[in-house]
Design a protein around this motif. Structure first.
Motif, short mmCIF file in Angstrom:
data_model
loop_
_atom_site.label_atom_id
_atom_site.label_comp_id
_atom_site.label_asym_id
_atom_site.label_seq_id
_atom_site.Cartn_x
_atom_site.Cartn_y
_atom_site.Cartn_z
N LEU A 55 -39.94 18.72 13.14
CA LEU A 55 -40.73 17.98 12.16
C LEU A 55 -41.72 18.92 11.48
O LEU A 55 -41.90 18.86 10.25
CB LEU A 55 -41.47 16.83 12.84
N CYS A 56 -42.36 19.78 12.25
CA CYS A 56 -43.31 20.72 11.65
C CYS A 56 -42.60 21.68 10.71
O CYS A 56 -43.10 22.01 9.63
CB CYS A 56 -44.02 21.53 12.74
N ALA A 57 -41.41 22.11 11.09
CA ALA A 57 -40.73 23.17 10.34
C ALA A 57 -39.99 22.67 9.12
O ALA A 57 -39.69 23.44 8.21
CB ALA A 57 -39.76 23.90 11.27
N SER A 58 -39.67 21.39 9.08
CA SER A 58 -38.83 20.90 7.99
C SER A 58 -39.67 20.56 6.77
O SER A 58 -40.88 20.39 6.85
CB SER A 58 -38.04 19.67 8.44
N ALA A 59 -39.02 20.48 5.64
CA ALA A 59 -39.71 20.19 4.39
C ALA A 59 -39.04 19.03 3.67
O ALA A 59 -37.84 18.84 3.78
CB ALA A 59 -39.72 21.43 3.51
N ALA A 93 -44.68 19.40 0.17
CA ALA A 93 -43.28 19.33 0.60
C ALA A 93 -43.12 19.92 2.01
O ALA A 93 -42.43 19.35 2.85
CB ALA A 93 -42.38 20.06 -0.39
N TYR A 94 -43.79 21.04 2.27
CA TYR A 94 -43.64 21.69 3.57
C TYR A 94 -44.46 21.00 4.66
O TYR A 94 -44.16 21.13 5.85
CB TYR A 94 -43.95 23.18 3.48
N GLY A 95 -45.49 20.27 4.27
CA GLY A 95 -46.23 19.49 5.25
C GLY A 95 -45.48 18.25 5.67
O GLY A 95 -45.53 17.82 6.82
N SER A 96 -44.75 17.68 4.71
CA SER A 96 -43.98 16.47 5.01
C SER A 96 -42.68 16.86 5.73
O SER A 96 -42.52 18.00 6.13
CB SER A 96 -43.71 15.73 3.70
N ILE A 97 -41.81 15.92 5.93
CA ILE A 97 -40.66 16.17 6.80
C ILE A 97 -39.33 15.83 6.11
O ILE A 97 -39.31 15.20 5.07
CB ILE A 97 -40.76 15.34 8.09
NA NA Z 1 -43.04 19.89 7.87
#
Ligand code: NA
Ligand SMILES: Nc1ncnc2c1ncn2[C@@H]1O[C@H](COP(=O)(O)O)[C@@H](O)[C@H]1O
Ligand SMILES: Nc1ncnc2c1ncn2[C@@H]1O[C@H](COP(=O)(O)O)[C@@H](O)[C@H]1O
Ligand SMILES: Nc1ncnc2c1ncn2[C@@H]1O[C@H](COP(=O)(O)O)[C@@H](O)[C@H]1O
Ligand code: NA
Ligand code: NA
Lengths: 93, 333, 333, 93, 333, 93
Positions: free
Chosen positions: E275-279, E104-108
């Motif tokens: 994008l990196c920070a969103s889940a 979940a945290y790797g995806s956006i």
């Molecule tokens: Na992310």
């Protein structure tokens, strides 16, 4: 007390409700947007926007004698358009 | 046929969204447009096309000869096509199925019409608002013919309870929800354009600007619906599958000849042909399900939605356009 | 009364769509706008009218005398009207039904207000954004009065479990979903207009351009809803039927006198009158169903939706307008 | 095992679910947007957007003793606001 | 950190509507946006952002070095972040939960991305269409990594029936409904911009003008959803709560360094960081529910929706912006 | 005749319907958008738009022997993904 479950095309809903009212049921509950499969017809959600509509599931809690009164009428609607009807036992809480 | 037209049609967003829907189902993606969202789009499109049509009719004037002639021809076509279809279908099907399928092909599909309009638009070919009047008028007569065929061709097969009364036949033909909404919006559009030009402007962002986007969204859904019909199409058999492609082409051929004799402009001619060639999946199934339950709904719904609709919006429209270009001289006869 | 105004109102698309909805039900067409689509339109209209109102208030400035006076008068009206209504209704109904119906008529209908705005618009009569503040402020007090009437007028009839606590009365009055959404959107509109004019522009296509079209769509549904109330209206009896027409007119008369003494412009005056004359079918039923289940919901919902709402948007608004024109001089007193 | 069917206005849903939780039911299922008619009230789909809402149909599969525990609480909610409750037999698959 | 940015973000209508949703739930208002309306907004936003992105990519040109480098870096990030997250989460959770949360945290989250775009817009900072390509490309790899982690890190725990086949892993990663719709709309936007500029114009009122308003409406719903997660967040424990805030910040830090080394403009850099920070709360839960039912869905859904999403759109975006401003020089390196 | 009630996540619907078809049930009815709570999971309406979806309630009226045929398959789907299944008596109208 009995519980009557009727499942049939939404398009027959008015006919069924009229039958129920004629037999003086104490009440009924209708759940629309049901889908399913019967002996020959498949009713899917993706077709609901077309004129065919989905199924309705009607529940009636009532006495056996009321069921007797409407048995023939309901059967004739269901045999015309399709759909199923089942009775089971139910006790008021 | 001009391959060019075909390519231009296929690269329209509407058609691309339709393909996306088909692919989503074929790849078993879990993309879903849950009920009643498709109904929302469908109601919106009927309301908006009707309203736009009403404005168009008010502008082109209702009582000029060509308008009246075209509208009459449209009604005649929607009375004749189901009769023709019935005769062909009776080779394989019983009266009930034949009448129901024939009615579907005699009636029209508003979204196919809309797609043809978008196509014309992309080709910068103009068309007239009164053609939406033809759209509105062609829905009901085919239902009427279908139900009369059942009433008179199959009187002995049916128990008393299933007797079709003229009242209920007329009711199903003219008061069907989608027929009603289209016609009513048309009248409102007409009256508004006549009496209240300011209100027309206030409606436009809703009925005009938004239209193309909602059309795309709806075609995404239609792609999914069409692809989901494929399994039941197989069961329908090769006769019905051929019918679902050949009948529209045949109807288009008649249509283009009528359009020629009516001296329609190429734009209006294409719309006329598309009305003849398209098949109904809104009004007709609703009417047939109620009054002819003996007909298998999968027959008339799988063919119209799973085959005829995709065929028309992907291949049919450009084919009919090149047909119109061939047969109808650009300057009136 | 100027027949002209009436005709102009009736030929507005909003009113025409309302008629279409009524006709669809009366003709037993199977046209259907399935749940939760009407809820979508209703939420949208509340959000958009609130947002627009917030912008309007920011523009007209909140702390000028007329604004504050008008808003106070609005609150006073929504406290007084239910008391008046209660006294009249007690002639025929028990405390529970009287309080519930009175609360409905003291509160307001946002869609009636919107229709009045559209009407003003079509007449090129201007009105001010702060009137939407009055709209937002008039929903809750009437509920409060209704529930207090139940609490104090009927203490002995009710078992302990049904005691109304002040906390739940306030909760139902001020945190009802539609009250909340309207007020919150108003505040957001205000803050946005204050701090972020760019964002206002970005919202406009959604909240402003689309508004009229969605209003028409929703009125189509309201026409169907109103027509479906007719059978239960008959059961309500002639007293309640007369009340549903005469009470709005009576409230409008008080309203126009108050508007005159407030020296409101004709546009604002009409909106003020319409707020007094309209009855709630969103916030009040929700509150009454929860806290006064003894009241028959068909009484307060059939009258507001089946009679008062149609009366107001078709006949009421033009009647009130001619009233305003008669009683309020166009240049301030 | 028993099956308990509760049908009542959506607006009472939270009160009923609290009652169920208090009695420690093993689970429950909620179906909203049901319509119907009872002894006096009619609940129709077209009114769902107003503050009245539709009905909810709640199904609970549980032991008889849990039903005994919540009987009074449920009855008092239903007698206040309206709605019906019926018990029937059910066997886990 | 610049307090200014924070305030400007908080007074954006989108964020205000989010707050309103939160408040509605906390105050127990009966405001409700019934299903499937949130699904409608969510489908619309994916379709519109995809279509806009496709147009943007066509304009910026796909095959220039920076575009290709950025897209590759995006994919690498969405492969690495879940691995990092997994290692951290394994300190407290079993393989199934760790893999699901890490994915979940790797995806956006597309709506977080959209909010960042709106924020840039309000700051008059430009960004490029190809960043939407990054958005589309970052959804799937994280799912892939998550499922591979389950497949290889937990082979002995699982009965035969739960063996993950590569086919179904790929299917879940790439054919998930929201991934599919976003990618497909992107391609359609690209093709349309390439071949049919007229159609782009016809789509704009739907995909462009309406966008901001629907975003606000959806954020109102998201506020309600987030607030409704709060009770189950408490159950999740302090480790997971800290993770839901610290992991995004950590990912943002890596992101900003990568963005710097890619020499991205501030606008594109912010989007990259976001994008990196969103889940993810759309694609990942769908995939995990199907293939890793052992993972508790409340873990990955309560944290992403109840904590990370609100944190990012309220505080995260302005924090990341000031980070970008500090670390990335405005003129390219 | 028996009545079989199955309640489980919508995402398992296809797997369950395949099982039913394999056992040659005469028909079935599906009601989607159900919410609820089980031993550990809560399914709420506000989460329906996310990838998790809501629950489906499937009703099958069929003979006992058909139920026997599919018992194991259904159990294995439900034990994998969660959900409940109950049987009760039903008589055709
Ligand atoms: Na992310
Ligand atoms: N054996 C069954 N169990 C449960 N539902 C059924 C059954 N047979 C038919 N139905 C329902 O009844 C509807 C109408 O069936 P039909 O009579 O085939 O038109 C189907 O779409 C199903 O929803
Ligand atoms: N005899 C019944 N059978 C089935 N459903 C009923 C019955 N009586 C009432 N209901 C349902 O319970 C709801 C509330 O009823 P009421 O107690 O009249 O408010 C109705 O709208 C129906 O959906
Ligand atoms: N005892 C029960 N009674 C009624 N419905 C239940 C019960 N237990 C579980 N459910 C339903 O089955 C769904 C799945 O449960 P679970 O096995 O916890 O995933 C729940 O969301 C409920 O809708
Ligand atoms: Na035709
Ligand atoms: Na009032």
């Amino acid at each position: 007390m009995k519980r009557l479950d009727l499942i049939f095309s939404e398009r027959e809903l008015q006919a069924i409700l009229n039958t129920l009212e004629k037999a003086n049921v104490p009440g009924y509950t209708v759940m629309k947007h049901a889908t399913g499969r019967g002996p020959e017809r498949v009713v899917t959600e993706d077709m609901e926007f077309t004129g065919l509509g989905a199924n309705a599931h009607v529940i009636v809690f009532c006495e056996q004698e009321i069921i007797e009164k409407m048995r023939e009428d309901i059967r004739s609607v269901l045999s015309y358009y399709g759909g199923v009807a089942y009775i089971s036992e139910a006790t008021p809480l | 046929m001009e391959l060019n037209l075909l390519l231009q049609n296929i690269f329209a967003p509407t058609v691309l969204f339709f393909f996306i829907g088909v692919i989503a189902v074929l790849c078993k993606s879990d993309l879903e447009i849950p009920a009643p969202l498709p109904k929302l789009f469908s109601l919106y499109l009927l309301l908006a096309i009707g309203f736009k049509g009403g404005i168009g009719i008010q502008k082109s004037g209702l009582f000029n000869d060509q308008v009246l002639l075209t509208l009459s021809a449209a009604v005649v076509m929607s009375l004749l096509i189901p009769l023709l279809g019935f005769v062909i279908l009776r080779l394989k099907f019983n009266v009930f199925n034949s009448a129901a399928i024939a009615a579907a092909y005699g009636s029209i599909s508003a979204v196919t019409f809309i797609s043809a309009e978008s196509f014309l638009n992309s080709q910068s070919i103009s068309s007239d608002g009164f053609m939406i009047g033809a759209l509105a008028l062609m829905e009901s007569p085919a239902i009427l013919v279908g139900l009369l065929l059942v009433k008179y061709a199959a009187p002995k097969d049916r128990p008393d309870s299933r007797k079709l009364h003229l009242g209920s036949i007329l009711h199903e033909s003219f008061l069907n929800g989608s027929v009603f909404l289209l016609l009513a919006s048309l009248i409102i559009g007409f009256l508004t354009a006549l009496s209240n030009p300011l209100a027309v402007e206030k409606m436009k962002p809703f009925t005009h600007s938004l239209f193309y986007g909602v059309e795309c969204f709806f075609l995404l859904d239609m792609g999914m619906v069409a692809a989901q019909r494929l399994p039941s199409l197989k069961k329908a058999g090769s006769f019905l599958i051929s019918f679902a492609i050949l009948m529209p082409i045949f109807n288009a051929l008649i249509g283009v000849l009528v359009a020629r004799s009516l001296a329609l402009d190429p734009g209006n001619a294409l719309l006329f042909v598309v009305l003849c060639a398209s098949a109904s999946y809104l009004a007709v199934p609703a009417a047939m399900r109620m009054t002819v339950p003996e007909a298998r709904s999968s027959y008339y719904i799988s063919t119209t939605l799973g085959l005829t609709f995709p065929f028309n919006i992907v291949l049919g429209i450009p084919i009919y356009m090149s047909l119109v270009n061939k047969i109808i001289p650009t300057s009136p006869l």
